[in-house]
Write an enzyme that holds these catalytic residues in place. Structure first.
Site, PDB file in Angstrom:
ATOM      1  N   LEU A  39       4.883  -1.574  -1.908  1.00  9.74           N
ATOM      2  CA  LEU A  39       4.877  -2.806  -1.922  1.00  9.74           C
ATOM      3  C   LEU A  39       3.809  -2.888  -1.831  1.00  9.74           C
ATOM      4  O   LEU A  39       3.084  -1.290  -1.449  1.00  9.74           O
ATOM      5  CB  LEU A  39       5.902  -3.376  -0.109  1.00  9.74           C
ATOM      6  CG  LEU A  39       7.527  -2.891  -0.250  1.00  9.74           C
ATOM      7  CD1 LEU A  39       7.719  -3.260   1.104  1.00  9.74           C
ATOM      8  CD2 LEU A  39       7.550  -3.726  -1.385  1.00  9.74           C
ATOM      9  N   SER A  40       3.104  -3.892  -1.725  1.00 11.73           N
ATOM     10  CA  SER A  40       1.967  -4.537  -1.144  1.00 11.73           C
ATOM     11  C   SER A  40       1.619  -3.936  -0.057  1.00 11.73           C
ATOM     12  O   SER A  40       2.054  -4.081   0.923  1.00 11.73           O
ATOM     13  CB  SER A  40       1.498  -6.300  -1.202  1.00 11.73           C
ATOM     14  OG  SER A  40       0.114  -6.159  -0.855  1.00 11.73           O
TER      15      SER A  40
ATOM     16  N   ALA B 235       1.182  -0.381   1.264  1.00 16.10           N
ATOM     17  CA  ALA B 235       2.220   0.791   1.695  1.00 16.10           C
ATOM     18  C   ALA B 235       1.327   2.237   1.162  1.00 16.10           C
ATOM     19  O   ALA B 235       1.304   2.810   1.949  1.00 16.10           O
ATOM     20  CB  ALA B 235       3.497   1.122   0.277  1.00 16.10           C
TER      21      ALA B 235
ATOM     22  N   LYS C 181      -0.568   2.665  -2.032  1.00 22.36           N
ATOM     23  CA  LYS C 181      -0.175   3.433  -3.826  1.00 22.36           C
ATOM     24  C   LYS C 181      -1.688   3.457  -3.849  1.00 22.36           C
ATOM     25  O   LYS C 181      -2.131   5.014  -3.950  1.00 22.36           O
ATOM     26  CB  LYS C 181       0.478   2.446  -4.394  1.00 22.36           C
ATOM     27  CG  LYS C 181       1.481   2.283  -3.851  1.00 22.36           C
ATOM     28  CD  LYS C 181       2.376   1.040  -4.630  1.00 22.36           C
ATOM     29  CE  LYS C 181       1.200  -0.991  -4.615  1.00 22.36           C
ATOM     30  NZ  LYS C 181       1.767  -1.336  -3.538  1.00 22.36           N
ATOM     31  N   SER C 182      -2.726   2.685  -3.713  1.00 22.08           N
ATOM     32  CA  SER C 182      -4.048   2.108  -4.537  1.00 22.08           C
ATOM     33  C   SER C 182      -4.455   3.838  -3.554  1.00 22.08           C
ATOM     34  O   SER C 182      -5.600   4.025  -4.694  1.00 22.08           O
ATOM     35  CB  SER C 182      -4.513   0.996  -4.715  1.00 22.08           C
ATOM     36  OG  SER C 182      -3.995   0.388  -5.029  1.00 22.08           O
TER      37      SER C 182
ATOM     38  N   SER D 149       5.072  -2.398  -8.968  1.00 16.09           N
ATOM     39  CA  SER D 149       6.089  -2.528 -10.092  1.00 16.09           C
ATOM     40  C   SER D 149       7.057  -2.639  -9.611  1.00 16.09           C
ATOM     41  O   SER D 149       8.113  -1.664  -9.325  1.00 16.09           O
ATOM     42  CB  SER D 149       6.062  -1.224 -11.236  1.00 16.09           C
ATOM     43  OG  SER D 149       5.600  -0.231 -10.163  1.00 16.09           O
TER      44      SER D 149
END
EC number: 2.7.1.25
Length: 197
Positions: A32-33, A35, A37-38, A105
């Site tokens: 999710l946004s 979370a 990731k980046s 994604s």
């Protein structure tokens, strides 16, 4: 398309990988946004680069400034976004790089499409699993607040589905662990799979 032929080159993926002294692969961060990731992909890239690995990080926000700047956020546009990124990642793997990607994604089918594009043993799905409540609390870009107010449509986790990976190679629970600890988990998992040394 029948008149278009793929040209094989004398310098191939194996030659490029040997030159760089590494196994090329895609490390695909999904979640999710908010979370992480980046953040995690960036921290992992720094660790890999510090150990002499040749990497490139494809970030969801960054590709929307160019490669995917013409796409919206409905389901079809999201699918095309991931298809394009998958094709770029495939080329980068062919160049011998370790490619890190940070994309929501949201659909399993598109992640599977990229897995199949890249090839056997060269795709590592990393599920950055943070509860929606934690992601909303973090909300670094203020997007959840806008989605809840109806200012953003088709927002993953709110009014658009996120299909969690069923069998990711790496499953990271990110509800408050320090970034350094999560990067250590990632490096350990990649070494156990003999994907990095």
């Amino acid at each position: 398309m029948s008149n278009i032929v793929w040209h094989a080159h004398a310098v191939d993926k194996q030659s490029r990988a040997e030159q760089k002294g590494q196994k090329p692969l895609v490390i695909w961060f999904t979640g999710l946004s908010g979370a992480g990731k980046s953040t995690l992909a960036g921290a992992l890239e720094q660790a890999l680069a510090a150990s002499g690995k040749h990497t490139y990080l494809l970030d969801g926000d960054n590709v929307r400034h160019g490669l995917c700047g013409d796409l919206g956020f409905d389901d079809a546009a999201r699918q095309e976004n991931i298809r394009r990124v998958g094709e770029v990642a495939k080329l980068m793997v062919d160049a011998g790089l370790i490619v890190l990607t940070a994309f929501i994604s949201p659909f399993r089918a598109e992640r599977e499409l990229v897995r199949n594009l890249v090839g056997e043993g060269e795709f590592v799905e990393v599920f950055v699993d943070a509860p929606l409540s934690v992601c909303e609390e973090r909300d670094p870009k203020g997007l959840y607040k806008k989605a809840r107010a109806g200012e953003i449509r088709n927002f993953t986790g709110i009014d658009s589905a996120y299909e969690a990976p069923e069998q990711p190679e790496i499953h990271l629970l990110n509800a408050g662990k320090p970034v350094a600890a999560l990067v250590d988990e990632l490096l350990t998992a990649l070494r156990l799979r003999v994907l990095i040394d």
